[in-house]
Design a protein around this motif. Structure first.
Motif, PDB file in Angstrom:
ATOM      1  N   ILE A 510      43.189  43.167  31.220  1.00 10.12           N
ATOM      2  CA  ILE A 510      42.303  44.237  30.769  1.00 10.12           C
ATOM      3  C   ILE A 510      43.135  45.506  30.655  1.00 10.12           C
ATOM      4  N   ASP A 511      43.037  46.196  29.518  1.00  7.62           N
ATOM      5  CA  ASP A 511      43.856  47.392  29.291  1.00  7.62           C
ATOM      6  C   ASP A 511      45.339  47.061  29.428  1.00  7.62           C
ATOM      7  N   GLY A 512      45.701  45.803  29.195  1.00  2.04           N
ATOM      8  CA  GLY A 512      47.091  45.400  29.359  1.00  2.04           C
ATOM      9  C   GLY A 512      47.513  45.253  30.803  1.00  2.04           C
ATOM     10  N   LEU A 513      46.546  45.257  31.729  1.00  4.87           N
ATOM     11  CA  LEU A 513      46.855  45.195  33.149  1.00  4.87           C
ATOM     12  C   LEU A 513      46.272  43.923  33.762  1.00  4.87           C
ATOM     13  N   PRO A 514      46.967  43.326  34.732  1.00  2.44           N
ATOM     14  CA  PRO A 514      46.470  42.088  35.343  1.00  2.44           C
ATOM     15  C   PRO A 514      45.409  42.375  36.405  1.00  2.44           C
ATOM     16  N   VAL A 515      44.225  41.800  36.228  1.00  2.00           N
ATOM     17  CA  VAL A 515      43.131  42.004  37.176  1.00  2.00           C
ATOM     18  C   VAL A 515      42.737  40.651  37.754  1.00  2.00           C
ATOM     19  N   SER A 516      42.731  40.564  39.068  1.00  2.06           N
ATOM     20  CA  SER A 516      42.388  39.314  39.741  1.00  2.06           C
ATOM     21  C   SER A 516      40.867  39.174  39.823  1.00  2.06           C
ATOM     22  N   ILE A 517      40.359  38.027  39.377  1.00  6.04           N
ATOM     23  CA  ILE A 517      38.921  37.710  39.438  1.00  6.04           C
ATOM     24  C   ILE A 517      38.762  36.509  40.365  1.00  6.04           C
ATOM     25  N   THR A 518      37.922  36.651  41.390  1.00  9.55           N
ATOM     26  CA  THR A 518      37.776  35.584  42.383  1.00  9.55           C
ATOM     27  C   THR A 518      36.307  35.221  42.589  1.00  9.55           C
ATOM     28  N   ASN A 519      36.074  33.982  43.008  1.00 11.00           N
ATOM     29  CA  ASN A 519      34.743  33.495  43.407  1.00 11.00           C
ATOM     30  C   ASN A 519      33.665  33.895  42.405  1.00 11.00           C
ATOM     31  N   ILE A 520      33.906  33.568  41.150  1.00 11.94           N
ATOM     32  CA  ILE A 520      33.078  34.062  40.050  1.00 11.94           C
ATOM     33  C   ILE A 520      31.647  33.548  40.114  1.00 11.94           C
ATOM     34  N   GLU A 521      31.427  32.407  40.719  1.00  7.96           N
ATOM     35  CA  GLU A 521      30.076  31.830  40.742  1.00  7.96           C
ATOM     36  C   GLU A 521      29.323  32.134  42.031  1.00  7.96           C
ATOM     37  N   LYS A 522      29.858  33.026  42.866  1.00  3.09           N
ATOM     38  CA  LYS A 522      29.145  33.395  44.082  1.00  3.09           C
ATOM     39  C   LYS A 522      27.844  34.097  43.710  1.00  3.09           C
ATOM     40  N   VAL A 523      26.736  33.665  44.296  1.00  2.01           N
ATOM     41  CA  VAL A 523      25.418  34.236  43.988  1.00  2.01           C
ATOM     42  C   VAL A 523      25.269  35.564  44.723  1.00  2.01           C
ATOM     43  N   TYR A 524      25.056  36.633  43.971  1.00  2.00           N
ATOM     44  CA  TYR A 524      24.861  37.957  44.551  1.00  2.00           C
ATOM     45  C   TYR A 524      23.380  38.303  44.705  1.00  2.00           C
ATOM     46  N   TRP A 525      22.555  37.785  43.779  1.00  2.00           N
ATOM     47  CA  TRP A 525      21.108  38.061  43.812  1.00  2.00           C
ATOM     48  C   TRP A 525      20.367  36.723  43.890  1.00  2.00           C
ATOM     49  N   PRO A 526      20.109  36.221  45.099  1.00  2.00           N
ATOM     50  CA  PRO A 526      19.456  34.909  45.241  1.00  2.00           C
ATOM     51  C   PRO A 526      18.083  34.839  44.578  1.00  2.00           C
ATOM     52  N   ASP A 527      17.347  35.967  44.520  1.00  2.00           N
ATOM     53  CA  ASP A 527      16.010  35.948  43.932  1.00  2.00           C
ATOM     54  C   ASP A 527      16.033  35.591  42.453  1.00  2.00           C
ATOM     55  N   SER A 528      17.106  35.989  41.755  1.00  2.00           N
ATOM     56  CA  SER A 528      17.171  35.750  40.317  1.00  2.00           C
ATOM     57  C   SER A 528      18.317  34.821  39.927  1.00  2.00           C
ATOM     58  N   GLY A 529      19.139  34.443  40.896  1.00  2.00           N
ATOM     59  CA  GLY A 529      20.261  33.553  40.601  1.00  2.00           C
ATOM     60  C   GLY A 529      21.444  34.251  39.948  1.00  2.00           C
ATOM     61  N   LEU A 530      21.419  35.577  39.866  1.00  2.00           N
ATOM     62  CA  LEU A 530      22.527  36.302  39.251  1.00  2.00           C
ATOM     63  C   LEU A 530      23.757  36.246  40.153  1.00  2.00           C
ATOM     64  N   THR A 531      24.912  36.116  39.515  1.00  2.00           N
ATOM     65  CA  THR A 531      26.154  35.883  40.245  1.00  2.00           C
ATOM     66  C   THR A 531      27.140  37.038  40.058  1.00  2.00           C
TER      67      THR A 531
END
Length: 805
Positions: A510-531
């Motif tokens: 992103i912007d030519g810079l390396p950004v680490s993305i981890t645990n992408i499927e972790k559920v943040y909002w259990p009521d709606s299933g949003l991750t």
């Protein structure tokens, strides 16, 4: 201090360190910087003053970039023999770990600002130093800022001089070695690690010398090209990745069969073979031919070439890049600088580069072993404002330029040439977040009747000029390039996060810079299933809206790494961040220590924060450079549980009525929780106390009008079910959720700007959700944008409010 504390901390029967004896009477003013891999990696700076080594631990290591203010914690004095100490302090001893001499040399005390010897400047807590080392050179300040965990807290700051750099600086990039036989000045490098190249100094006169070689000076992007089995990385001086900008070049370099790091210049050539920087900026829609001219190589097939002579390094380049079409060898001549210089000028080029044939390569250093000789002079200037165009035919007339001298701004003239009309429009867009009413020079300038538009002096540019006038102004200045634009080109930011089958950990660019993305499927909002995926994808989509409201503002991170059902925590201090991430060090009186705040300067920074679990974004009300002067005042309408939201709407409308009387243009947004936030532009013209008192007055008028449903009472138990008109958010360091921020509440509601006409009985505080906002934003754009440039006149507003009694 003496050596008693040093000796008491050590058992010299078990540690190889020298014993502290009687302080030396000889003071040569030597220094050493040691890389110390103890429990936590840090660098130790030691200065020979009054017979002992005065010592500081620097967690991030020293920097040659004046924008970096490195925390330095004072430690006990060390004996003079420690100047030469390296080795392993065995486990169980104080400071256990590996110590390597990273740099050493001598230093001077700069008495031009304070005419005091070293020991007196030390006692005053303000050392002005001139270092003569291999890596650390030139002017520095070492300034005491307070106490931290019972120890003195200082800042090590590089001054801008011939040796300083404006690029990212990382002491680790100079590559400490673990070989006990090569403890001094180790240089281990490897491809795909962000490095800062060696830089040239300027000189005015061309010369002939058989010990020097001469190259044409190309006007383009300085690039380090990393080629390895991991692929190709085209890295700018400041770490930005240019692979997406020049995909054909990156593809061609993939065919190189060697693992190497090439140093060169990416240019666009016209029909005469002259580099055209303006066309390079327009690439791929530019007129001309793309080329990478390689003039150095610093790594080849597992071997660092930093210590080889320049001629040896260059001799290997032709074979490595043989057969390539876009990538060419930058040839040279020896001894005959004047002839090549004249040929270059006659052809319309800038000039030549002169380099000592036997010079080694020192990363992140501006050296006098490389010289640039140009037909015109150049400098880096701060953009302090711009003038309106005469007749309104172009976006703006000229840039108002300055330089910083002893923490004050000195005017050096206006620059009105070097721009295409499209470039003027683009610059004007980038200037918007920096607009201010206040003249940074503090005095009227000779602008010949042209109307100024002032800016916070943050952005800088390179300008060419022929000479200086007797008054120190630039003669015939020509704009060359913007040096530190905050947000990269739009096409360098992915519009959406591709879900596919993402692994548990991935690096995205992103912007030519390396950004680490981890645990992408972790559920943040259990009521709606949003991750976590949904959160990051949202912030990618709204980055162009939210970033102007975050730039240059310290961030208080509110982290929910395990989702909204677990209690989050606030994090202010951030020492272990990616090397490209900008931070700002601020002393905290309450904590009695320095706090390292993140600055969210681009989309990469925003996504880095989101990946940490920062569901909501909490910026300061003020910016770096004017931290005591907020850009806006905030009224927080905080209703009690169970109160109907129509009462909040009624109070918001009453504020609108009062603001209309005062002739204030206020802006409203949902809090995303229970209430509403009303923002009033202040333009960084007033202190926090002045803003807070003004907001309190507005709250008082509304409370008097609606006493049954509103209160100024801070204590919850005494609010009697009324809406709290909170004016105390207007304190330095206090934050509320940013506009466009997600909130860590069920349904993922947003803090979203609204039009006053939208407030009716059907409206709710959680009207907008993370999943239903993008069409609204594209339709209404940024309703809060005026807050970045506008300001009330508080005196006039107070005069208007007199009719309310």
């Amino acid at each position: 201090m003496n050596l008693k504390e040093y000796n008491e901390k050590r058992d010299f029967a078990k540690t190889p360190e020298p014993k502290g004896e009687t302080p030396s009477e000889v003071n040569v003013q030597r220094f050493v910087i040691q890389r110390h891999q103890a429990r936590a990696l840090h660098y130790d700076l030691r200065l020979e003053i009054n017979g002992t080594l005065k010592s500081w631990a620097i967690p991030k290591g020293p920097s040659m970039n004046p924008n970096d203010k490195r925390l330095a914690v004072r430690t006990e004095d060390h004996p003079i023999k420690y100047l030469h100490f390296h080795g392993t302090i065995t486990k169980g001893n104080y400071g256990a770990g590996e110590i390597i001499i990273w740099d050493s040399g001598t230093f001077e005390i700069d008495r031009t600002e304070m005419d005091m010897p070293a020991h007196e400047q030390l006692a005053k807590g303000n050392l002005k130093l001139i270092f003569h080392g291999k890596f650390i050179k030139g002017n520095f300040a070492l300034v005491k800022t307070g106490m931290r965990n019972g120890k003195e807290s200082w800042l090590l700051i590089k001054k801008k001089d011939a040796f300083s750099t404006d690029s990212l600086y990382n002491a680790e990039a100079l590559g400490p070695s673990s070989d006990p036989k090569t403890k001094q000045y180790p240089k281990t490098i490897q491809p795909n690690t962000i490095l800062q190249p060696m830089l040239a100094s300027s000189t005015k006169e061309i010369f002939n010398d058989p010990d020097w070689l001469y190259e044409l000076k190309w006007d383009g992007y300085r690039v380090l090209a990393h080629i390895s089995d991991k692929g190709v990385l085209l890295q700018l001086r400041n770490g930005i990745n240019l692979n997406t900008k020049f995909p054909k070049l990156a593809k061609e370099l993939e065919s190189i069969e060697h693992e190497c790091i090439l140093d060169g210049e990416v240019v666009i050539l016209d029909e005469s073979g002259v580099s055209q920087f303006g066309e390079l900026q327009n690439y791929p829609d530019s007129m001309g031919v793309l080329r990478l001219y390689v003039f150095d190589m610093i790594y080849l097939n597992g071997i660092s070439m930093l210590d080889l002579p320049l001629t040896d390094r260059k001799s290997l380049i032709p074979e490595v890049i043989q057969g390539l079409e876009l990538t060419k060898y930058c040839d040279h001549i020896e001894g005959m600088g004047a002839a090549l210089y004249q040929k270059a000028i006659d052809a319309g080029m800038e000039g030549v580069m002169a380099k000592l044939k036997d010079s080694t390569y020192t990363l992140a250093t501006r050296t006098e072993k490389w010289l640039k000789i140009k037909s015109v002079d150049s400098l880096d200037a701060l953009i302090c404002g711009y003038t309106d165009s005469v007749g309104g035919g172009v976006a703006f007339g000229s840039l108002i330029l300055g330089v910083r001298v002893n923490d004050e701004f000195t005017y050096i003239g206006n620059c009105g040439s070097g721009f295409s009309e499209n470039r003027r429009k683009e610059l004007l867009r980038q200037f918007e977040p920096y607009r201010r009413d206040e003249n940074p020079f503090g005095k009227k300038l000779p602008l010949k009747g042209r109307k100024p538009n002032w800016m916070v002096p943050t952005l800088s540019c390179e300008v060419n000029f022929s000479e200086r006038t007797k008054n120190g102004l630039l003669r015939n200045p020509v704009f060359e390039r913007l040096l530190n634009a905050p947000v990269q080109e739009a096409d360098s930011v992915p519009k959406r996060l591709q879900r596919k089958s993402l692994p548990s950990r991935e690096i995205i660019e992103i912007d030519g810079l390396p950004v680490s993305i981890t645990n992408i499927e972790k559920v943040y909002w259990p009521d709606s299933g949003l991750t976590k995926y949904d959160l990051i994808d949202y912030y990618l989509q709204v980055s162009k809206f939210i970033l102007p409201h975050l730039f240059d503002r310290p961030q208080s991170l509110h982290r929910h790494p395990n989702g909204i059902l677990e209690e989050g925590f606030y994090q202010k201090d951030n020492e272990n961040v990616p090397e490209w991430m900008q931070t700002f060090t601020l002393y905290s009186k309450s904590s009695e220590r320095d706090i390292e705040y993140l600055l969210c300067q681009n989309t990469a920074s925003l996504i880095y924060m989101a990946n940490l679990g920062c569901i909501e974004i909490n910026p300061w009300n003020s910016r770096v450079g004017k931290l005591d002067f907020p850009d806006y005042g905030i009224i927080d309408l905080d209703p009690p549980e169970g109160m109907k939201f129509k009462n909040v709407v009624r109070i918001a409308k009453e504020f609108k009525s009062v603001m209309d009387i005062a002739e204030i243009q206020g802006y409203c947004k949902t809090s995303g929780s229970k209430g509403l936030h009303i923002y009033i532009p202040m333009g960084a013209k007033y202190t926090y106390e002045e803003v807070r008192n003004f907001i309190k007055l507005l709250c008082y008028f509304v409370q008097q009008r609606l006493p049954r449903i509103s209160t100024l009472e801070r204590r919850i138990k005494k609010r009697e079910g009324k809406i709290y008109l909170d004016y105390l958010q207007n304190r330095k360091g206090h934050t509320v959720a940013s506009v466009y921020s997600v909130r860590p509440l069920a349904g993922a509601p947003l803090s979203m700007p609204i039009e006053w006409s939208e407030l009716d009985g059907k409206f709710s505080a959680q009207e907008f959700k993370m999943k239903n906002m993008i069409q609204r934003l594209e339709r209404l754009w940024d309703l809060f944008q005026p807050l970045l440039t506008e300001s009330i006149n508080m005196e006039s507003c107070l005069e208007n409010l007199k009719e309310l009694g």
